[in-house]
Design an enzyme around this catalytic site. Structure first.
Site, mmCIF file in Angstrom:
data_model
loop_
_atom_site.group_PDB
_atom_site.id
_atom_site.type_symbol
_atom_site.label_atom_id
_atom_site.label_comp_id
_atom_site.label_asym_id
_atom_site.label_seq_id
_atom_site.Cartn_x
_atom_site.Cartn_y
_atom_site.Cartn_z
ATOM 1 N N THR A 121 1.578 7.058 0.372
ATOM 2 C CA THR A 121 0.710 5.950 -0.010
ATOM 3 C C THR A 121 0.831 5.648 -1.498
ATOM 4 O O THR A 121 1.253 6.501 -2.281
ATOM 5 C CB THR A 121 -0.760 6.324 0.297
ATOM 6 O OG1 THR A 121 -1.594 5.179 0.141
ATOM 7 C CG2 THR A 121 -1.278 7.401 -0.619
ATOM 8 N N THR B 141 -2.268 3.636 3.978
ATOM 9 C CA THR B 141 -1.373 4.792 4.016
ATOM 10 C C THR B 141 -0.562 4.793 5.308
ATOM 11 O O THR B 141 -1.073 4.447 6.361
ATOM 12 C CB THR B 141 -2.235 6.070 3.978
ATOM 13 O OG1 THR B 141 -2.931 6.081 2.746
ATOM 14 C CG2 THR B 141 -1.409 7.317 4.139
ATOM 15 N N SER C 171 0.797 -1.228 0.000
ATOM 16 C CA SER C 171 0.000 0.000 0.000
ATOM 17 C C SER C 171 0.826 1.274 0.000
ATOM 18 O O SER C 171 0.268 2.375 0.047
ATOM 19 C CB SER C 171 -0.925 0.001 1.218
ATOM 20 O OG SER C 171 -0.174 -0.142 2.398
ATOM 21 N N THR D 186 -6.144 8.161 7.139
ATOM 22 C CA THR D 186 -6.015 7.000 6.272
ATOM 23 C C THR D 186 -7.417 6.515 5.926
ATOM 24 O O THR D 186 -8.381 6.859 6.605
ATOM 25 C CB THR D 186 -5.191 5.885 6.952
ATOM 26 O OG1 THR D 186 -5.086 4.773 6.060
ATOM 27 C CG2 THR D 186 -5.816 5.422 8.251
ATOM 28 N N GLY D 187 -7.509 5.748 4.864
ATOM 29 C CA GLY D 187 -8.818 5.262 4.437
ATOM 30 C C GLY D 187 -9.245 5.915 3.135
ATOM 31 O O GLY D 187 -8.404 6.398 2.371
ATOM 32 N N ARG E 135 -6.053 9.264 -10.587
ATOM 33 C CA ARG E 135 -6.771 9.522 -9.333
ATOM 34 C C ARG E 135 -5.782 9.915 -8.232
ATOM 35 O O ARG E 135 -4.751 9.276 -8.028
ATOM 36 C CB ARG E 135 -7.547 8.270 -8.921
ATOM 37 C CG ARG E 135 -8.325 8.421 -7.598
ATOM 38 C CD ARG E 135 -7.537 7.908 -6.413
ATOM 39 N NE ARG E 135 -8.332 7.897 -5.183
ATOM 40 C CZ ARG E 135 -7.831 7.720 -3.977
ATOM 41 N NH1 ARG E 135 -6.539 7.535 -3.806
ATOM 42 N NH2 ARG E 135 -8.598 7.734 -2.914
ATOM 43 N N VAL E 136 -6.119 10.978 -7.519
ATOM 44 C CA VAL E 136 -5.320 11.384 -6.365
ATOM 45 C C VAL E 136 -6.249 11.421 -5.159
ATOM 46 O O VAL E 136 -7.362 11.960 -5.243
ATOM 47 C CB VAL E 136 -4.692 12.782 -6.590
ATOM 48 C CG1 VAL E 136 -3.994 13.271 -5.325
ATOM 49 C CG2 VAL E 136 -3.706 12.733 -7.756
ATOM 50 N N GLY E 137 -5.793 10.851 -4.068
ATOM 51 C CA GLY E 137 -6.605 10.841 -2.849
ATOM 52 C C GLY E 137 -6.233 11.970 -1.911
ATOM 53 O O GLY E 137 -5.725 13.019 -2.326
ATOM 54 N N ASP E 138 -6.460 11.747 -0.655
ATOM 55 C CA ASP E 138 -6.193 12.773 0.362
ATOM 56 C C ASP E 138 -4.723 12.870 0.747
ATOM 57 O O ASP E 138 -4.256 13.925 1.187
ATOM 58 C CB ASP E 138 -6.996 12.450 1.633
ATOM 59 C CG ASP E 138 -6.620 11.076 2.206
ATOM 60 O OD1 ASP E 138 -6.493 10.110 1.423
ATOM 61 O OD2 ASP E 138 -6.428 10.967 3.433
ATOM 62 N N GLY F 32 -9.837 8.175 0.584
ATOM 63 C CA GLY F 32 -9.365 9.545 0.445
ATOM 64 C C GLY F 32 -10.423 10.526 -0.005
ATOM 65 O O GLY F 32 -10.413 11.694 0.403
#
Ligand code: ASP
Length: 326
Positions: A204, A186, A84, A237-238, A214-217, A240
């Site tokens: 992450t 993450t 991850s 975490t989780g 795609r970009v998360g938090d 995003g």
């Protein structure tokens, strides 16, 4: 993997959620916070144990708090077994390993990279963005170009294990994030040195088999990580997307500014996600918070989130976070 809940149970939950009351409600303000005079390290999931140990070592050797958080998260980044983060991270749906990371130092400076390919330690590139450019965030090809110019080595990050998982996924190509799939995602690391200064790092490979681009938090300052040296730091975490929608880590820090204790601030952020995200039942979110006085806390949406807390050379332990849904 998902817990199916009855309508009645959901209704009861919403009733309690809508009756939001801060348990530690009213402003303490930052005045009166006394840094405890020893380092405190707080990191997401069980890979946080190794990250904390590495960060502690750096502080003991006289390194700065930023050196410490960077060194800490580089450990899971460089672990090929960890699917991850960094090397060995699960790829996107096109089979490309794209990495997101950010770092923040006590003075409020920060740097991040998103969608970075071929570089094993994106956190170190994020630090270079912070120190060597006038910018905060570099993405994709631009981030890679910058990393190579800075002397980072290009390398294939798709391990046989991750490639095999991607091939399995291609059989159905179902996009279905699974809660706590491997009990680590993450790595977010919050740290305080003996002088009370705070820093954080977050890194992450993002959601497994995500859309390319795609970009998360995690690389977004204020979402995956936020540090205010007067108040405290937070990391997430989780899923995003849900964290982005409430600017999660910034929200947690601001709640601490209002007087919420660390765990209560994390809990309140989780409540906001529940209010905003109709899909809340099927996602996992975990927040960690470290306050200026050294107090720590974590809280998750679902059962299963744990974090590593290190407060001395021989006290680095996993803590199961409290959670909202049972
Ligand atoms: N927050 C990360 C993201 O959405 C993933 C994770 O923590 O598992 O990219």
């Amino acid at each position: 993997m998902f817990n199916r809940r009855s309508f009645i149970k959901k209704s009861a939950l919403f009733t309690s959620v809508l009756g939001l009351q801060p348990l530690f409600g009213k402003a303490n303000s930052s005045v009166g916070f006394v840094p405890q005079g020893k380092p405190t390290l707080l990191a997401t999931w069980n890979h946080g144990l190794q990250a904390n140990a590495a960060a502690w070592q750096v502080l003991q050797s006289g390194g700065s708090i930023v050196d410490a958080v960077e060194a800490g998260v580089r450990v899971p980044e460089s672990d090929p077994e960890n699917t991850s983060v960094g090397l060995g991270g699960l790829p996107d749906r096109d089979g490309r390993v794209t990495l997101d990371a950010c770092i923040m130092e006590p003075g409020g400076n920060c740097g991040g990279v998103a969608g970075l390919e071929y570089i094993e330690n994106p956190i170190s590139v994020a630090r270079k963005v912070m120190t060597e450019t006038p910018h905060v965030l570099l993405v994709g090809d631009g981030a890679l170009q910058f990393a190579l110019e800075q002397g980072f080595t290009r390398k294939n990050l798709l391990t046989p294990k991750a490639e095999q998982a991607w091939k399995e996924w291609q059989k159905t190509s179902e996009y279905k994030p699974i809660i706590n799939i491997e009990n680590h995602d993450t790595i977010g690391l919050l740290a305080q040195d003996a002088h009370g200064n705070l820093a954080g790092a977050c890194t992450t490979s993002g959601l497994a088999f995500k859309m390319h681009g795609r970009v998360g938090d995690s690389p977004i300052i204020g979402a995956g990580l936020f540090v205010d040296n007067e108040i405290g730091g937070a990391t997430a975490t989780g899923m995003g997307e849900a964290v982005l929608k409430i600017a999660g880590s910034h929200t947690v820090v601001e709640l601490m500014r209002q007087g919420y204790a660390p765990e209560e601030a994390c809990k309140e952020a989780v409540k906001r996600i529940i209010k905003k995200d109709p899909n809340y039942n099927n996602i996992q979110i975990g927040f960690l918070a470290l306050r200026k006085d050294g107090a720590t806390g974590g809280f998750a949406l679902q059962k299963g989130f744990n974090y590593a807390l290190m407060i001395s050379a021989n006290q680095n332990k996993l803590v199961d976070a409290s959670y909202m849904l049972s």
